[in-house]
Write an enzyme that holds these catalytic residues in place. Structure first.
Site, PDB file in Angstrom:
ATOM      1  N   PRO A   1       0.824  -1.213   0.000  1.00 34.55           N
ATOM      2  CA  PRO A   1       0.000   0.000   0.000  1.00 34.55           C
ATOM      3  C   PRO A   1       0.859   1.264   0.000  1.00 34.55           C
ATOM      4  O   PRO A   1       2.042   1.219   0.348  1.00 34.55           O
ATOM      5  CB  PRO A   1      -0.809  -0.123   1.305  1.00 34.55           C
ATOM      6  CG  PRO A   1      -0.707  -1.556   1.707  1.00 34.55           C
ATOM      7  CD  PRO A   1       0.609  -2.038   1.195  1.00 34.55           C
ATOM      8  N   PRO A   2       0.290   2.399  -0.368  1.00 36.47           N
ATOM      9  CA  PRO A   2       1.056   3.656  -0.348  1.00 36.47           C
ATOM     10  C   PRO A   2       1.506   4.015   1.062  1.00 36.47           C
ATOM     11  O   PRO A   2       0.777   3.805   2.035  1.00 36.47           O
ATOM     12  CB  PRO A   2       0.050   4.691  -0.895  1.00 36.47           C
ATOM     13  CG  PRO A   2      -0.983   3.893  -1.626  1.00 36.47           C
ATOM     14  CD  PRO A   2      -1.063   2.582  -0.937  1.00 36.47           C
TER      15      PRO A   2
ATOM     16  N   THR B   1       9.957   3.055  -1.228  1.00 34.18           N
ATOM     17  CA  THR B   1      11.049   3.903  -1.737  1.00 34.18           C
ATOM     18  C   THR B   1      12.166   4.026  -0.713  1.00 34.18           C
ATOM     19  O   THR B   1      13.358   3.997  -1.055  1.00 34.18           O
ATOM     20  CB  THR B   1      10.497   5.289  -2.101  1.00 34.18           C
ATOM     21  OG1 THR B   1       9.428   5.148  -3.032  1.00 34.18           O
ATOM     22  CG2 THR B   1      11.580   6.152  -2.710  1.00 34.18           C
TER      23      THR B   1
ATOM     24  N   GLU C   1     -23.536   7.450  19.596  1.00 32.58           N
ATOM     25  CA  GLU C   1     -22.155   7.039  19.865  1.00 32.58           C
ATOM     26  C   GLU C   1     -22.067   6.183  21.122  1.00 32.58           C
ATOM     27  O   GLU C   1     -21.232   5.265  21.198  1.00 32.58           O
ATOM     28  CB  GLU C   1     -21.254   8.271  20.002  1.00 32.58           C
ATOM     29  CG  GLU C   1     -21.235   9.198  18.787  1.00 32.58           C
ATOM     30  CD  GLU C   1     -20.796   8.501  17.515  1.00 32.58           C
ATOM     31  OE1 GLU C   1     -20.104   7.469  17.601  1.00 32.58           O
ATOM     32  OE2 GLU C   1     -21.160   8.979  16.426  1.00 32.58           O
TER      33      GLU C   1
ATOM     34  N   HIS D   1     -22.506   2.491  20.335  1.00 34.46           N
ATOM     35  CA  HIS D   1     -21.275   1.815  19.904  1.00 34.46           C
ATOM     36  C   HIS D   1     -20.408   1.443  21.105  1.00 34.46           C
ATOM     37  O   HIS D   1     -19.826   0.356  21.153  1.00 34.46           O
ATOM     38  CB  HIS D   1     -20.473   2.716  18.968  1.00 34.46           C
ATOM     39  CG  HIS D   1     -21.118   2.958  17.640  1.00 34.46           C
ATOM     40  ND1 HIS D   1     -21.499   1.945  16.806  1.00 34.46           N
ATOM     41  CD2 HIS D   1     -21.440   4.116  16.997  1.00 34.46           C
ATOM     42  CE1 HIS D   1     -22.032   2.448  15.701  1.00 34.46           C
ATOM     43  NE2 HIS D   1     -22.003   3.773  15.795  1.00 34.46           N
TER      44      HIS D   1
ATOM     45  N   ASP E   1     -22.055   3.428   9.056  1.00 32.24           N
ATOM     46  CA  ASP E   1     -22.045   2.144   9.769  1.00 32.24           C
ATOM     47  C   ASP E   1     -22.665   1.047   8.917  1.00 32.24           C
ATOM     48  O   ASP E   1     -22.159  -0.081   8.864  1.00 32.24           O
ATOM     49  CB  ASP E   1     -22.820   2.273  11.085  1.00 32.24           C
ATOM     50  CG  ASP E   1     -22.214   3.316  12.013  1.00 32.24           C
ATOM     51  OD1 ASP E   1     -20.989   3.515  11.935  1.00 32.24           O
ATOM     52  OD2 ASP E   1     -22.960   3.929  12.793  1.00 32.24           O
TER      53      ASP E   1
END
Length: 651
Positions: free
Chosen positions: A209-210, A215, A431, A434, A506
């Site tokens: 992945p990036p 590099t 929230e 969750h 969600d």
């Protein structure tokens, strides 16, 4: 008498240089003139004393002034004066009367754009520029040996950086460093390999992945081996002109042979190495001809001794099979996202030049940044440092780290956006749903932080990360993940008797997991069969497609199974929240007051039934902050959130 063509070519540059020098001398002559800028009173004094020798008047209608230039007695030949006077008949009358007495030379300029400088810029400067361009063009043509202005030359650059990158600078990639260590041994001592008849890989493909450090790993290989290191991007080979890309490939390998042993690093090789036959140009596509030349140079009739190619891509499925076969890119090294230990090592590298408060531990920070790449972690610490500077702090605290994490994941907080009381309560209960499921389900994602401060497109969010990092997941774990994602919608329905649009993200995540369970993982009543899979090497338009290995009747059964999974999880979420309604309301009410809760605060709240005080955490509650703000006379403190109150009190 005829002049040889070669003589003409030799004389031509000198003629152009002489003409160019002549124009430069003329320009310098103009530039050598001295102009004295006078005030109106000084000019009128010279006029009354009959000291004017000649003047030139230019009317400026828009500015309502006269621009007067000329010479005065006692001035040198290259010395003149300049003055602006009011645009009136009275001024002109004085000048004309003085002219009758003194008889000086008098001229008027009806064209306001006819100044000497402007005349030079408009008429002479373009000629100079044209001659300069012609001189540059002809000299390049004569010295370029008909190579079309060097378009076909390689654009690979030789890395001459004195600050070499070594394996010490690469953290979190221990296995990957071991894989490429053979390349370094070969470059340092090739005879050891040749004695046993071993052939070192000609090419190594770094896939991942990036931002994972592909590099950086290539730079470290060059730094450890201490050999010439050429780097180029795949897009540098792609040109509009036919044959240019292939010519650059040939020239790149020609340069590398002179400095062998050496390394060539091609970044984003998918720009030139994409599978042939899929482009609009067919077999004569310029990109495909460039790829053909690259294939020949890597493993053709010619030998490239001592040249090792390292390439990087995050799209290996689109590469041509001929590029990946043994003899070209013999070895593929997958550079994955770092695990908890790798993230801690990466954070340690990027934290060397940063001052961290004692409360910031890299080990805990690594656990909270699941799914972050090396580039993300560097950006996280940099954002934390910027926030600390903005807040005039001497060290980076957990407050800046938390805010930086939210910025990286969700964007900056929208402080200007204010909730209504009803909307704030809805978001808080969403929230909190969750959080409750994250606490009560053993295999659901753990809630590290929950907030109702809006960011980006979200009104609030709960940061949910896996309790443990695993390579495989069970059916139960996936089901409980879906259940945790549905907790927000269930809480809205049970508490308020209505539903909102806040759960759309969600649902997107939950539906994706459920479909993968049915069509890819074989975790449904349809049996252990893979009905969909990601096509490899097939590129249609802008996106990849999924291969469908089923009929329309099976498609209906897939929808039924997905709905069954979602409904079962929804009912389970209802049951858990109904059983823990008091805990839901406690967390929601605390969120309404404090707006943001960390994992430590949530655990304390569940255990003690109240928020930790300043003695427990070293932090003041929002009630205490508002009391302090009232004492200090801060205006509008009742409408501020906790973060805004802390900043206002610091000021």
């Amino acid at each position: 008498m005829k002049i040889n063509k070669n003589v003409k070519k030799g004389i031509m540059p000198y003629i152009l240089l002489a003409v160019f020098a002549l124009f430069i001398l003329i320009a310098l002559d103009f530039a050598g003139q001295k102009v004295n800028v006078l005030t109106y009173d000084e000019f009128e004094g010279h006029l009354v004393n009959n000291e004017i020798e000649e003047i030139e008047i230019t009317p400026r209608d828009r500015a309502k002034v006269y621009e007067i230039s000329g010479k005065i007695e006692g001035y040198d030949k290259k010395e003149s004066f300049f003055v602006r006077v009011p645009f009136s008949e009275e001024v002109m009358s004085r000048i004309l009367l003085a002219r009758e007495d003194a008889g000086f030379k008098f001229e008027t300029n009806t064209d306001p754009e006819s100044s000497t400088l402007l005349l030079f810029l408009v008429n002479v400067l373009p000629i100079i520029a044209l001659i300069g361009f012609a001189f540059f063009f002809f000299t390049r043509q004569m010295g370029g040996a008909n190579k079309s202005l060097d378009f076909g030359k390689s654009r690979a650059k030789l890395n001459e950086d004195t600050n070499k990158v070594t394996f010490k600078d690469v953290a979190g990639l221990e296995e990957e460093k071991e894989e490429v260590s053979e390349l370094i041994d070969f470059l340092k001592n090739p005879k050891k390999f040749q004695a046993l008849g071993a052939r070192i890989p000609k090419g190594v493909l770094l896939v991942g992945p990036p931002g994972t450090g592909k590099t950086l790993l290539a730079k470290a290989v060059a730094g450890e081996a201490s050999v010439p290191f050429y780097f180029i991007s795949g897009s540098d080979f792609v040109e509009l002109f036919v044959g240019i890309g292939a010519s650059r490939v040939r020239d790149m390998f020609r340069q590398a042979k002179h400095t062998a042993p050496c390394l060539i690093f091609i970044d984003e090789i998918d720009a030139v190495g994409r599978q042939r036959g899929t482009g609009l140009g067919g077999g004569h596509d310029e990109r495909e001809q460039t790829l053909n030349q690259l294939l020949t140079e890597m493993d053709g009739f010619g030998a490239n001794e001592g040249i090792i190619i390292i390439a990087a891509t995050n799209r290996p499925d689109v590469l041509d099979p001929a590029l990946l076969r043994p003899g070209r890119f013999d070895r593929q090294i997958t550079v994955n996202l770092p695990d908890a230990k790798g993230r801690e090592e990466i954070l340690a590298v990027h934290a060397k030049n940063k001052i961290l408060a004692p409360s910031v531990t890299l080990k805990n920070l690594a656990k909270r940044t699941v799914g972050f790449s090396g580039a993300d972690l560097e950006n996280l610490l940099n954002e934390s440092a910027l926030l600390a500077v903005r807040r005039n702090k001497k060290a980076i605290t957990m407050s800046e780290v938390d805010e930086a994490t939210d910025r990286v994941l969700m964007g900056p907080a929208k402080k200007s956006k204010k909730y209504t009381e009803k909307e704030k309560s809805l978001v808080a209960h969403h929230e909190a749903g969750h959080v409750v499921l994250g606490l009560k389900l053993n295999d659901a994602n753990d809630v590290q932080k929950v907030t109702i401060i809006p960011r980006s497109y979200a009104g609030g969010y709960a940061m949910m990360v896996p309790k443990e990092e695993r390579y495989t997941q069970t059916k139960r774990e996936l089901m409980e993940r879906i259940t945790g994602l549905l907790g927000g919608r269930v809480a809205e329905e049970l508490v308020f008797g209505e539903i909102t649009t806040g759960a759309h993200n969600d649902f997107s995540k939950a539906t994706k997991i459920a479909r993968s369970m049915v069509t890819e993982y074989g975790m449904s009543d349809l049996g252990p069969i893979q009905l969909e899979h990601q096509d490899e090497g097939v590129f249609l338009g802008r996106d990849y497609t999924k291969s469908r290995n089923f009929s329309n009747e099976v498609a209906h059964e897939i929808d039924v199974e997905m709905r069954k999974i979602i409904n079962d999880c929804y009912e389970k979420a209802k049951q858990i929240i109904n059983e823990n309604m008091d805990l839901l309301k406690l967390i929601a009410e605390t969120l309404i007051e404090h707006e943001t809760l960390t994992k430590e605060q949530i655990d304390y709240l569940v255990e003690k039934g109240k928020m930790p005080t300043e003695e427990n955490t070293g932090e003041k509650s929002i009630v205490e902050l508002r009391a302090l703000a009232k004492e200090k006379g801060i205006k509008g403190y009742t409408k501020m959130n906790k973060k805004e109150l802390e900043d206002a009190l610091k000021e």
